[in-house]
Design a protein around this motif. Structure first.
Motif, PDB file in Angstrom:
ATOM      1  N   ALA A 133       0.840  -1.202   0.000  1.00 57.87           N
ATOM      2  CA  ALA A 133       0.000   0.000   0.000  1.00 57.87           C
ATOM      3  C   ALA A 133       0.878   1.256   0.000  1.00 57.87           C
ATOM      4  CB  ALA A 133      -0.939   0.004   1.198  1.00 57.87           C
ATOM      5  N   GLN A 134       1.949   1.243   0.785  1.00 57.47           N
ATOM      6  CA  GLN A 134       2.852   2.400   0.831  1.00 57.47           C
ATOM      7  C   GLN A 134       3.533   2.610  -0.517  1.00 57.47           C
ATOM      8  OE1 GLN A 134       3.304   4.584   3.610  1.00 57.47           O
ATOM      9  NE2 GLN A 134       4.012   5.721   1.844  1.00 57.47           N
ATOM     10  N   TRP A 135       3.963   1.522  -1.149  1.00 57.59           N
ATOM     11  CA  TRP A 135       4.574   1.636  -2.469  1.00 57.59           C
ATOM     12  C   TRP A 135       3.589   2.262  -3.455  1.00 57.59           C
ATOM     13  CZ3 TRP A 135       3.406   0.304  -7.398  1.00 57.59           C
ATOM     14  CH2 TRP A 135       4.405   0.470  -8.348  1.00 57.59           C
ATOM     15  N   LEU A 136       2.357   1.778  -3.415  1.00 64.88           N
ATOM     16  CA  LEU A 136       1.337   2.276  -4.337  1.00 64.88           C
ATOM     17  C   LEU A 136       1.005   3.738  -4.051  1.00 64.88           C
ATOM     18  CD1 LEU A 136      -0.493   1.710  -6.698  1.00 64.88           C
ATOM     19  CD2 LEU A 136      -2.120   0.627  -5.136  1.00 64.88           C
ATOM     20  N   SER A 150      -5.382  14.081  -2.065  1.00 66.27           N
ATOM     21  CA  SER A 150      -4.840  14.181  -0.710  1.00 66.27           C
ATOM     22  C   SER A 150      -4.176  12.857  -0.339  1.00 66.27           C
ATOM     23  CB  SER A 150      -5.967  14.482   0.284  1.00 66.27           C
ATOM     24  OG  SER A 150      -6.826  13.352   0.402  1.00 66.27           O
ATOM     25  N   ALA A 151      -3.394  12.890   0.727  1.00 67.95           N
ATOM     26  CA  ALA A 151      -2.752  11.660   1.217  1.00 67.95           C
ATOM     27  C   ALA A 151      -3.816  10.622   1.566  1.00 67.95           C
ATOM     28  CB  ALA A 151      -1.884  11.975   2.429  1.00 67.95           C
ATOM     29  N   GLU A 152      -4.921  11.075   2.136  1.00 69.40           N
ATOM     30  CA  GLU A 152      -5.999  10.149   2.490  1.00 69.40           C
ATOM     31  C   GLU A 152      -6.620   9.524   1.239  1.00 69.40           C
ATOM     32  OE1 GLU A 152     -10.319  10.024   4.786  1.00 69.40           O
ATOM     33  OE2 GLU A 152      -9.067  11.806   4.962  1.00 69.40           O
ATOM     34  N   GLU A 153      -6.812  10.309   0.197  1.00 72.20           N
ATOM     35  CA  GLU A 153      -7.366   9.776  -1.051  1.00 72.20           C
ATOM     36  C   GLU A 153      -6.415   8.754  -1.684  1.00 72.20           C
ATOM     37  OE1 GLU A 153     -10.086  13.427  -2.790  1.00 72.20           O
ATOM     38  OE2 GLU A 153      -7.888  13.631  -2.835  1.00 72.20           O
ATOM     39  N   LYS A 156      -6.648   5.538   0.436  1.00 75.93           N
ATOM     40  CA  LYS A 156      -7.881   4.796   0.135  1.00 75.93           C
ATOM     41  C   LYS A 156      -7.794   4.112  -1.227  1.00 75.93           C
ATOM     42  CE  LYS A 156     -11.229   7.396   2.875  1.00 75.93           C
ATOM     43  NZ  LYS A 156     -12.420   8.269   2.815  1.00 75.93           N
ATOM     44  N   ALA A 157      -7.253   4.805  -2.214  1.00 78.90           N
ATOM     45  CA  ALA A 157      -7.118   4.221  -3.553  1.00 78.90           C
ATOM     46  C   ALA A 157      -6.201   3.001  -3.512  1.00 78.90           C
ATOM     47  CB  ALA A 157      -6.588   5.262  -4.534  1.00 78.90           C
ATOM     48  N   ALA A 158      -5.121   3.093  -2.754  1.00 81.15           N
ATOM     49  CA  ALA A 158      -4.189   1.959  -2.644  1.00 81.15           C
ATOM     50  C   ALA A 158      -4.879   0.753  -2.006  1.00 81.15           C
ATOM     51  CB  ALA A 158      -2.958   2.366  -1.832  1.00 81.15           C
ATOM     52  N   LEU A 159      -5.608   0.987  -0.923  1.00 85.82           N
ATOM     53  CA  LEU A 159      -6.305  -0.121  -0.257  1.00 85.82           C
ATOM     54  C   LEU A 159      -7.405  -0.711  -1.143  1.00 85.82           C
ATOM     55  CD1 LEU A 159      -6.545   1.217   3.408  1.00 85.82           C
ATOM     56  CD2 LEU A 159      -4.894  -0.413   2.438  1.00 85.82           C
ATOM     57  N   GLU A 185     -13.164  -4.196 -13.912  1.00 80.23           N
ATOM     58  CA  GLU A 185     -13.375  -2.917 -14.568  1.00 80.23           C
ATOM     59  C   GLU A 185     -13.437  -1.774 -13.562  1.00 80.23           C
ATOM     60  OE1 GLU A 185     -13.337  -2.361 -17.786  1.00 80.23           O
ATOM     61  OE2 GLU A 185     -13.226  -4.467 -18.347  1.00 80.23           O
ATOM     62  N   ALA A 186     -13.582  -2.119 -12.308  1.00 77.92           N
ATOM     63  CA  ALA A 186     -13.716  -1.080 -11.289  1.00 77.92           C
ATOM     64  C   ALA A 186     -12.454  -0.221 -11.245  1.00 77.92           C
ATOM     65  CB  ALA A 186     -13.960  -1.701  -9.915  1.00 77.92           C
ATOM     66  N   ASP A 187     -12.642   1.035 -10.939  1.00 80.69           N
ATOM     67  CA  ASP A 187     -11.519   1.970 -10.894  1.00 80.69           C
ATOM     68  C   ASP A 187     -11.269   2.384  -9.439  1.00 80.69           C
ATOM     69  OD1 ASP A 187      -9.671   3.979 -11.139  1.00 80.69           O
ATOM     70  OD2 ASP A 187     -10.792   5.112 -12.634  1.00 80.69           O
ATOM     71  N   PRO A 188     -10.158   1.917  -8.864  1.00 78.69           N
ATOM     72  CA  PRO A 188      -9.857   2.252  -7.463  1.00 78.69           C
ATOM     73  C   PRO A 188      -9.630   3.751  -7.244  1.00 78.69           C
ATOM     74  CG  PRO A 188      -8.378   0.528  -8.270  1.00 78.69           C
ATOM     75  CD  PRO A 188      -9.162   1.029  -9.433  1.00 78.69           C
ATOM     76  N   LEU A 189      -9.481   4.504  -8.308  1.00 82.28           N
ATOM     77  CA  LEU A 189      -9.256   5.940  -8.161  1.00 82.28           C
ATOM     78  C   LEU A 189     -10.552   6.727  -8.035  1.00 82.28           C
ATOM     79  CD1 LEU A 189      -6.372   6.383 -10.746  1.00 82.28           C
ATOM     80  CD2 LEU A 189      -6.208   5.878  -8.323  1.00 82.28           C
ATOM     81  N   GLU A 190     -11.671   6.071  -8.306  1.00 81.69           N
ATOM     82  CA  GLU A 190     -12.954   6.751  -8.162  1.00 81.69           C
ATOM     83  C   GLU A 190     -13.315   6.859  -6.695  1.00 81.69           C
ATOM     84  OE1 GLU A 190     -15.815   4.608 -10.489  1.00 81.69           O
ATOM     85  OE2 GLU A 190     -14.833   5.122 -12.367  1.00 81.69           O
TER      86      GLU A 190
END
Length: 191
Positions: A133-136, A150-153, A156-159, A185-190
């Motif tokens: 997660a830290q690498w991502l 943000s760092a929080e975003e 969350k995207a990494a997790l 197909e899901a986008d973890p960045l959404e």
């Protein structure tokens, strides 16, 4: 350690990793490891006094190798790197586990068994997910998307990405279908 001794230890780690990825932590014994590489069971104990010592070393080695593979495959390090490119590299590394030998991510298997694992194995398993997660998060921070998040975003995207890829491996493996993994197909960045 001598070269022969180091080779024996590596062969034990390789076989243990393969068996854990296939059958889980409790799905093998030192006796099976010994038979698998042609040594006495006492020889396995020479390298790894306990199964917990072996499991922790297998998980640590897997984590290190996974992160090295990510670094080697990572797209450009500059701000021109796309967050999608980074997620694609991560996805392909997870997919490789399935396509190369039809097995799960080692630490995904261990995470599913966490409540019954020795503490040192659980800690190494947790380390895999934390380090990944830290690498991502760091890789995403260097992208256009990450610079605006943000760092929080980013966290969350990494997790979300890790959960998505580990879950896809589970579903694809139980159905013995790489195609199911490819349907992600899901986008973890959404949001």
């Amino acid at each position: 350690m001598t070269k022969s001794s180091t080779q024996t230890e590596e062969r034990l780690l390789d076989l243990a990793e393969s068996l854990i990825r296939k059958n889980g932590y409790n799905g093998f014994s030192f006796r099976e490891l010994a038979a698998g590489i042609g040594v006495k069971s006492s020889s396995v104990h020479y390298y790894f006094p306990t199964k917990a010592d072996l499991g922790a070393k297998v998980a640590r080695r897997y984590t290190d190798r996974f992160l090295i593979a990510l670094e080697e495959a990572a797209p450009s390090k500059g701000p021109a790197a796309s967050a999608d490119d980074i997620l694609t590299q991560l996805r392909l590394l997870f997919r490789k586990a399935l396509t190369e030998d039809g097995k799960m991510c080692l630490c995904g298997v261990l995470a599913a068994e966490a409540s019954g694992l020795p503490e040192e194995v659980t800690l190494e398993t947790r380390s895999f997910f934390s380090r990944l997660a830290q690498w991502l998060e760091n890789a995403l921070a260097r992208t256009r998307w990450g610079m605006g998040a943000s760092a929080e975003e980013r966290h969350k995207a990494a997790l979300k990405a890790l959960a998505l890829f580990e879950g896809a491996l589970l579903v694809a493996r139980v159905h013995e279908s790489t195609e199911l993994f490819d349907l992600i197909e899901a986008d973890p960045l959404e949001a």
